[in-house]
Design a protein around this motif. Structure first.
Motif, short mmCIF file in Angstrom:
data_model
loop_
_atom_site.label_atom_id
_atom_site.label_comp_id
_atom_site.label_asym_id
_atom_site.label_seq_id
_atom_site.Cartn_x
_atom_site.Cartn_y
_atom_site.Cartn_z
N UNK A 147 4.69 -11.92 -10.92
CA UNK A 147 6.09 -12.02 -10.54
C UNK A 147 6.73 -10.71 -10.11
N UNK A 148 6.00 -9.59 -10.17
CA UNK A 148 6.56 -8.29 -9.78
C UNK A 148 5.89 -7.84 -8.50
N UNK A 149 6.65 -7.80 -7.41
CA UNK A 149 6.15 -7.41 -6.10
C UNK A 149 6.49 -5.94 -5.83
N UNK A 150 5.64 -5.29 -5.07
CA UNK A 150 5.82 -3.87 -4.76
C UNK A 150 5.57 -3.65 -3.28
N UNK A 151 6.51 -2.96 -2.58
CA UNK A 151 6.34 -2.71 -1.14
C UNK A 151 5.40 -1.54 -0.90
N UNK A 152 4.11 -1.81 -0.81
CA UNK A 152 3.10 -0.77 -0.77
C UNK A 152 2.81 -0.29 0.65
N UNK A 153 2.29 0.93 0.73
CA UNK A 153 1.63 1.43 1.94
C UNK A 153 0.15 1.51 1.57
N UNK A 154 -0.70 0.90 2.35
CA UNK A 154 -2.09 0.70 1.93
C UNK A 154 -3.09 1.25 2.93
N UNK A 171 -16.93 5.07 8.76
CA UNK A 171 -15.98 4.20 8.08
C UNK A 171 -14.80 3.93 9.00
N UNK A 172 -14.22 2.75 8.90
CA UNK A 172 -13.02 2.41 9.65
C UNK A 172 -11.91 2.08 8.66
N UNK A 173 -10.82 2.83 8.75
CA UNK A 173 -9.72 2.70 7.81
C UNK A 173 -8.41 2.50 8.59
N UNK A 174 -7.60 1.56 8.12
CA UNK A 174 -6.33 1.26 8.76
C UNK A 174 -5.20 1.35 7.74
N UNK A 175 -4.14 2.07 8.10
CA UNK A 175 -2.94 2.11 7.27
C UNK A 175 -2.09 0.89 7.59
N UNK A 176 -1.69 0.16 6.54
CA UNK A 176 -0.93 -1.08 6.72
C UNK A 176 0.17 -1.17 5.67
N UNK A 177 1.40 -1.50 6.09
CA UNK A 177 2.47 -1.81 5.14
C UNK A 177 2.21 -3.19 4.59
#
Length: 375
Positions: free
Chosen positions: A117-124, A103-109
């Protein structure tokens, strides 16, 4: 005066300020809409999601669901697709003949929309919350190539069996921005598991979105006494194809960072499965891989309306740990498998939700659309 102050605090809660304030500002995300407003159906159709439910159904629930649509294309993920989207990686053969699954996984802001209408600053992980639902088979050798393209140190801690140096904690797979780490271990035990970031502060990395399902299917050859049951769980077999399987991660979002959630959901988007119910064919059995990763609240739950299910705690057994129940509770990181059928039911819309009423009203509720057959 003390009584007035207490009343004021109860009425003007952080959640009331968030949802009510947006309503006053004309935002599209608010429950409790005016009588004349309509609720839109959502984006796109998939094999798991049915058509938009009847307007009468939406009108009946108008006072408890969000209004408007989340932009799934901008998010880069769609809850209606996510519920059946298994990431199986790439497969090759090791010199000893065993299967190697990579598997290849990347952490991305990434900023995501969790309600209209509700935004959230996620770490993904891979740009989505929850991260990809990884699926492997018992006994395979797993290789997870993890790259950190985010702005903070991150890791992947797998709930399974592995060496200490693969644990995803500081000193064992925790990497800084721009770095890469390769986790390797054998897939065991079979079951419904979880992975998540184990960087500190742990509660921040989890509640910002760094988690996902990690399912290991049983190898029927290792379980001859229940080989038929094992084959029904093994993705790609004819026995498994008879089942309707869904990946559900219960999550919540602290939108004002006060250590309390304002939005709850399954697979991130509030009320996604109310607006576009999950389609189920009446005479085929259903299997749900369910995990709870809600931060700040000690307990979450899953209640199925008008039906009962068998429950496999952690998914590590081929016989149920609970039989004929309609409600289970889970603490954070607890997970399991639910199995049930609607073959003796009428077709129609059947609700599922937690039995914490506040969670239901703040986004965590949905419907199964039970049909005779999919056209």
């Amino acid at each position: 005066m003390a009584e007035v102050s207490m009343w004021f605090r109860e009425k003007i809660s952080r959640r009331g300020l968030l949802w009510g304030g947006l309503a006053a500002a004309g935002g599209s995300a608010i429950a409790g809409t005016a009588a004349g407003q309509s609720v839109h159906s959502g984006h796109g159709t998939t094999s798991a999601a049915g058509a938009a439910p009847p307007q009468a159904h939406l009108a009946a629930h108008r006072s408890m669901i969000t209004v408007g649509d989340v932009d799934n294309e901008r998010n880069g993920f769609d809850p209606s697709r996510m519920v059946t989207d298994w990431e199986t990686g790439s497969v090759s053969t090791l010199p000893d003949g065993r299967i190697l699954r990579t598997f290849e996984i990347e952490a991305v802001d990434k900023e995501i929309e969790i309600a209209p209408g509700i935004m959230f600053p996620a770490w993904t992980y891979n740009g989505r919350v929850p991260g990809p639902a990884l699926r492997a088979t018992e006994g395979e050798h797993l290789r997870i190539v993890f790259r950190n393209s985010g702005s903070h140190p991150h890791s992947m801690h797998f709930h399974g069996i592995h060496a200490a140096r693969m644990d995803g904690v500081p000193g064992a797979g925790l990497i800084g921005p721009g770095e890469e780490f390769v986790y390797e271990f054998d897939a065991r035990p079979f079951g419904c598991h979880l992975y998540h970031c184990h960087a500190l502060p742990l509660k921040r990395h989890i509640h910002k979105g760094m988690y996902g399902l990690f399912v290991i299917d049983p190898d029927p050859a290792r379980h001859p006494e229940l080989a038929d049951v094992a084959r029904s769980r093994l993705l790609g077999t004819p026995e498994n194809a008879e089942w309707q399987e869904f990946a559900m991660v219960m999550n919540g979002f602290d939108t004002n960072f006060d250590n309390g959630n304002e939005v709850y959901a399954v697979n991130t988007v509030a009320h996604a499965y109310m607006k576009r119910p999950i389609r189920i064919v009446r005479n085929r059995p259903v299997r749900i891989y369910l995990a709870n990763v809600v931060e700040f609240d000690p307990i979450n739950s899953f209640h199925l309306h008008a039906n009962f299910f068998d429950y496999f705690e952690q998914g590590t057994t081929l016989t149920p740990t609970l039989r004929t129940v309609d409600l289970i509770t889970q603490v954070q990181a607890q997970r399991g498998i639910l199995e049930f059928t609607y073959k003796d039911h009428e077709t129609g819309l059947y609700m599922f939700h937690p039995h914490q009423s506040e969670f239901t009203e703040l986004g965590w509720t949905g419907m199964f659309d039970v049909v005779e057959a999919v056209a």
